[in-house]
Design a protein around this motif. Structure first.
Motif, PDB file in Angstrom:
ATOM      1  N   THR A  13      -2.021  17.551 -13.823  1.00  0.00           N
ATOM      2  CA  THR A  13      -3.014  17.028 -12.893  1.00  0.00           C
ATOM      3  C   THR A  13      -2.855  17.828 -11.612  1.00  0.00           C
ATOM      4  OG1 THR A  13      -1.497  15.269 -12.224  1.00  0.00           O
ATOM      5  CG2 THR A  13      -3.127  14.716 -13.903  1.00  0.00           C
ATOM      6  N   SER A  44      -7.688  18.541  -6.086  1.00  0.00           N
ATOM      7  CA  SER A  44      -8.994  19.206  -6.186  1.00  0.00           C
ATOM      8  C   SER A  44      -9.070  20.518  -5.407  1.00  0.00           C
ATOM      9  CB  SER A  44     -10.106  18.259  -5.742  1.00  0.00           C
ATOM     10  OG  SER A  44      -9.882  17.832  -4.417  1.00  0.00           O
ATOM     11  N   THR A  45      -8.297  20.667  -4.355  1.00  0.00           N
ATOM     12  CA  THR A  45      -8.339  21.917  -3.584  1.00  0.00           C
ATOM     13  C   THR A  45      -7.286  22.931  -4.029  1.00  0.00           C
ATOM     14  OG1 THR A  45      -6.877  21.013  -1.881  1.00  0.00           O
ATOM     15  CG2 THR A  45      -9.252  20.735  -1.541  1.00  0.00           C
ATOM     16  N   ASP A  94     -15.741  16.910 -13.511  1.00  0.00           N
ATOM     17  CA  ASP A  94     -15.066  17.056 -12.226  1.00  0.00           C
ATOM     18  C   ASP A  94     -13.573  16.734 -12.263  1.00  0.00           C
ATOM     19  OD1 ASP A  94     -17.420  17.818 -10.957  1.00  0.00           O
ATOM     20  OD2 ASP A  94     -17.973  15.745 -10.503  1.00  0.00           O
ATOM     21  N   SER A  95     -13.018  16.538 -13.430  1.00  0.00           N
ATOM     22  CA  SER A  95     -11.606  16.196 -13.545  1.00  0.00           C
ATOM     23  C   SER A  95     -10.742  17.451 -13.429  1.00  0.00           C
ATOM     24  CB  SER A  95     -11.334  15.530 -14.900  1.00  0.00           C
ATOM     25  OG  SER A  95      -9.950  15.317 -15.061  1.00  0.00           O
ATOM     26  N   PRO A  96      -9.890  17.543 -12.407  1.00  0.00           N
ATOM     27  CA  PRO A  96      -8.996  18.698 -12.273  1.00  0.00           C
ATOM     28  C   PRO A  96      -7.735  18.521 -13.125  1.00  0.00           C
ATOM     29  CG  PRO A  96      -8.725  17.286 -10.390  1.00  0.00           C
ATOM     30  CD  PRO A  96      -9.771  16.636 -11.258  1.00  0.00           C
ATOM     31  N   THR A  97      -7.944  18.261 -14.406  1.00  0.00           N
ATOM     32  CA  THR A  97      -6.851  18.045 -15.346  1.00  0.00           C
ATOM     33  C   THR A  97      -6.857  19.179 -16.363  1.00  0.00           C
ATOM     34  OG1 THR A  97      -7.062  15.652 -15.077  1.00  0.00           O
ATOM     35  CG2 THR A  97      -5.873  16.418 -17.021  1.00  0.00           C
ATOM     36  N   ARG A 133      -9.199  23.164 -19.785  1.00  0.00           N
ATOM     37  CA  ARG A 133      -9.553  22.392 -18.587  1.00  0.00           C
ATOM     38  C   ARG A 133     -10.421  21.232 -19.006  1.00  0.00           C
ATOM     39  NH1 ARG A 133     -12.807  20.995 -14.596  1.00  0.00           N
ATOM     40  NH2 ARG A 133     -12.160  21.224 -12.428  1.00  0.00           N
ATOM     41  N   GLU A 138      -6.794  24.027  -7.328  1.00  0.00           N
ATOM     42  CA  GLU A 138      -7.025  24.570  -8.664  1.00  0.00           C
ATOM     43  C   GLU A 138      -6.751  26.076  -8.732  1.00  0.00           C
ATOM     44  OE1 GLU A 138     -10.491  24.662 -12.063  1.00  0.00           O
ATOM     45  OE2 GLU A 138     -10.511  23.051 -10.592  1.00  0.00           O
TER      46      GLU A 138
END
Length: 125
Positions: free
Chosen positions: A34, A37-38, A71-74, A67, A40
């Protein structure tokens, strides 16, 4: 092992460090990351640098990063290793430990080890 302190267990009753103590071959390392968001781009740079050290280690077979959609930064990383012993040695390598320390602070890694399971008529081992 210092690098293990940065990991969050997927299964609290059987954490990654304990899994590394079991002799098994071949194995699959699934690692869910995880990422803030900033962060990545920083994560991807650090992931590549750490991965470059791992792929040079004995026992490394292959890897793939995925990925999450939307919008999931996972991220999910799938890595095949010859054995738990080779993975343990690679994770203890000083160059890898140094590269992992460069991950952005928002990154949380959740690793777990697996082996293929045969399901008759559906999956082969």
């Amino acid at each position: 092992m210092e690098v293990l302190k940065k990991f969050k267990p997927l299964d609290d009753k059987f954490p990654f460090e304990r899994q590394l103590g079991i002799s098994a071959a071949p194995i699959v390392l699934i690692n869910i990351f995880t990422v803030g968001s900033t962060d990545e781009a920083g994560f991807l740079d650090a992931f590549k640098a750490a991965g470059e050290t791992l792929k040079k280690q004995p026992g490394f077979i292959s890897t793939q990063l995925h990925r999450a959609i939307g919008d999931s930064p996972t991220f999910l990383n799938y890595v095949v290793w010859e054995s738990t012993e080779t993975l343990r040695d690679a994770f203890a390598h000083p160059e890898f430990v140094a590269k992992v320390s460069a991950y952005p602070s928002s990154v949380v890694a959740t690793p777990h080890l697996f082996q293929k399971v045969a399901v008759p008529g559906f999956c082969t081992a």
